[in-house]
Design a protein around this motif. Structure first.
Motif, PDB file in Angstrom:
ATOM      1  N   PRO A  46       0.820  -1.208   0.000  1.00 54.82           N
ATOM      2  CA  PRO A  46       0.000   0.000   0.000  1.00 54.82           C
ATOM      3  C   PRO A  46       0.856   1.261   0.000  1.00 54.82           C
ATOM      4  N   LEU A  47       0.476   2.225  -0.828  1.00 51.55           N
ATOM      5  CA  LEU A  47       1.216   3.485  -0.893  1.00 51.55           C
ATOM      6  C   LEU A  47       0.839   4.388   0.278  1.00 51.55           C
ATOM      7  N   VAL A  48      -0.401   4.277   0.739  1.00 52.18           N
ATOM      8  CA  VAL A  48      -0.902   5.126   1.828  1.00 52.18           C
ATOM      9  C   VAL A  48      -1.291   4.253   3.017  1.00 52.18           C
ATOM     10  N   SER A  49      -0.846   4.659   4.192  1.00 51.30           N
ATOM     11  CA  SER A  49      -1.290   4.020   5.437  1.00 51.30           C
ATOM     12  C   SER A  49      -2.195   4.991   6.179  1.00 51.30           C
ATOM     13  N   ILE A  50      -3.340   4.512   6.601  1.00 54.11           N
ATOM     14  CA  ILE A  50      -4.270   5.317   7.407  1.00 54.11           C
ATOM     15  C   ILE A  50      -4.272   4.747   8.815  1.00 54.11           C
ATOM     16  N   GLY A  51      -3.948   5.574   9.790  1.00 58.51           N
ATOM     17  CA  GLY A  51      -3.926   5.130  11.179  1.00 58.51           C
ATOM     18  C   GLY A  51      -5.124   5.673  11.926  1.00 58.51           C
ATOM     19  N   LEU A  52      -5.959   4.779  12.432  1.00 53.71           N
ATOM     20  CA  LEU A  52      -7.178   5.191  13.127  1.00 53.71           C
ATOM     21  C   LEU A  52      -7.127   4.694  14.583  1.00 53.71           C
ATOM     22  N   PRO A  53      -6.705   5.550  15.524  1.00 46.39           N
ATOM     23  CA  PRO A  53      -6.756   5.176  16.936  1.00 46.39           C
ATOM     24  C   PRO A  53      -8.182   5.367  17.459  1.00 46.39           C
ATOM     25  N   THR A  54      -8.665   4.452  18.282  1.00 45.35           N
ATOM     26  CA  THR A  54     -10.042   4.579  18.761  1.00 45.35           C
ATOM     27  C   THR A  54     -10.169   4.130  20.204  1.00 45.35           C
ATOM     28  N   TYR A  55     -11.172   4.689  20.857  1.00 44.35           N
ATOM     29  CA  TYR A  55     -11.552   4.248  22.200  1.00 44.35           C
ATOM     30  C   TYR A  55     -13.041   4.523  22.374  1.00 44.35           C
ATOM     31  N   ASN A  56     -13.801   3.472  22.571  1.00 47.59           N
ATOM     32  CA  ASN A  56     -15.254   3.587  22.742  1.00 47.59           C
ATOM     33  C   ASN A  56     -15.882   4.464  21.657  1.00 47.59           C
ATOM     34  N   GLY A  57     -15.600   4.094  20.427  1.00 49.13           N
ATOM     35  CA  GLY A  57     -16.076   4.914  19.308  1.00 49.13           C
ATOM     36  C   GLY A  57     -17.301   4.371  18.604  1.00 49.13           C
ATOM     37  N   GLU A  58     -18.067   3.519  19.275  1.00 48.46           N
ATOM     38  CA  GLU A  58     -19.163   2.818  18.597  1.00 48.46           C
ATOM     39  C   GLU A  58     -20.194   3.748  17.956  1.00 48.46           C
ATOM     40  N   ARG A  59     -20.355   4.953  18.497  1.00 45.74           N
ATOM     41  CA  ARG A  59     -21.428   5.818  17.988  1.00 45.74           C
ATOM     42  C   ARG A  59     -21.187   6.257  16.542  1.00 45.74           C
ATOM     43  N   PHE A  60     -19.937   6.586  16.205  1.00 45.98           N
ATOM     44  CA  PHE A  60     -19.673   7.150  14.872  1.00 45.98           C
ATOM     45  C   PHE A  60     -18.705   6.339  14.024  1.00 45.98           C
TER      46      PHE A  60
END
Length: 330
Positions: free
Chosen positions: A6-20
């Motif tokens: 992959p040319l692009v890496s997307i980093g998504l940190p989350t904590y209790n994000g169920e709503r959105f």
């Protein structure tokens, strides 16, 4: 595409994000740019976030899900998604924001065409809990492609930056590695972007392609600082200096950034003075001291308060000539 790095890496940190988080994941996987990996680091969520993420992993092989055994704080989790990445370009993503389907492709196009650009983003729309646009913000003033000298880019950023939406732009991973990334301080994005401005240029696409959700409406500044420090790292709120002098500590860390930089001694000296003046005038660091003194120093309160008042007065009435001298040095 399975065998292609992959040319692009997307980093998504989350904590209790169920709503959105479903909306955010849909917005990312529907991008018209397809050659990316999406790395999710779950900070020991206690809601349905793990189930939702695993559902998306089963549907899209580009998504990778990791879960921390305990909540490490936001700083460590942001670092973790970066450490797990492998793409030439990197982008932080939140678990409640949205993106136009062309956001990544447009940013990659700019980065590919201009090697001097280290970060590309767009204008931003602030949205509410229901996705309604509340305000459109132009981040174009942060575009510094016309400034070749690193110390001038740093100067422009610390004095003019108001919002830091561009922290969620697309960046060159190797250049991002040259920064300290995020460290525990009141505004780690400010510090990271300031360091990045010394390395390369920022490009802002003059269209609204990023939608940042205000998911905690109604907080005043003191509530925001208290929550922010609590969420940054497990021990941040207990750190006496960060807790009582948040902006003074941020100023100190910016001075450390200048010391670590490749600037000349003259440029480092001038920018260090410039940074101190900026934090006295823009961020009112002397007000932090004034507010702290009566509660922690009993004698001689009157004398110390008087000196502090005079320093504050000096900062507001005699700062312009000093700033002019520093700018001449630059």
């Amino acid at each position: 595409m399975k065998n292609r790095k992959p040319l692009v890496s997307i980093g998504l940190p989350t904590y209790n994000g169920e709503r959105f988080i479903r909306q955010s994941l849909d917005s990312l996987i529907e991008q018209d740019y397809e050659n990316f990996e999406l790395i999710i680091s779950d900070n020991a969520s206690t809601d349905k976030t793990p189930e939702i993420c695993k559902e998306y992993v089963s549907k899209d092989p580009r998504i990778k899900y990791y879960r921390n055994e305990r909540n490490l704080g936001a700083i460590a989790n942001f670092k973790r998604v970066f450490e797990l990445s492998s793409g030439e370009f990197f982008m932080f993503a939140s678990d409640h924001d949205l993106w136009d389907k062309t956001f990544i492709s447009r940013c990659v196009e700019v980065l590919t065409e201009d090697p001097s650009v280290v970060l590309c983003s767009s204008n931003t729309a602030l949205i509410d809990q229901n996705g309604k646009i509340l305000e459109t913000i132009s981040d174009e003033y942060l575009d510094n492609r016309n400034i070749d000298r690193p110390y001038l880019r740093f100067h422009k950023f610390i004095w003019e930056s108001r919002y830091h939406n561009i922290i969620y732009g697309v960046m060159r991973r190797e250049e991002l590695k040259r920064t300290r990334l995020f460290i525990p301080t009141i505004a780690p994005d400010t510090l990271l972007l300031a360091e990045l401005s010394l390395i390369g240029k920022f490009a802002i696409i003059p269209e609204t392609l990023y939608y940042r959700r205000l998911n905690r409406p109604g907080e005043d500044k003191k509530q925001w600082i208290k929550r922010y420090l609590r969420e940054l790292a497990t021990d941040t709120e207990r750190n006496y200096i960060i807790k009582n002098f948040p902006y003074s500590y941020l100023m100190y860390q910016l001075l450390v950034s200048l010391k670590r930089s490749q600037l000349s001694p003259k440029e480092k000296f001038a920018l260090s003075i410039d940074t101190i003046l900026c934090f006295i005038e823009r961020f009112k660091v002397l007000e932090e001291i004034k507010e702290w003194l009566p509660y922690h120093i009993r004698f001689p309160i009157g004398f110390i308060a008087e000196i502090t008042e005079k320093l504050i007065l000096l900062s507001s009435t005699r700062m312009k000539p000093i700033r002019k001298i520093i700018r001449n040095l630059l």
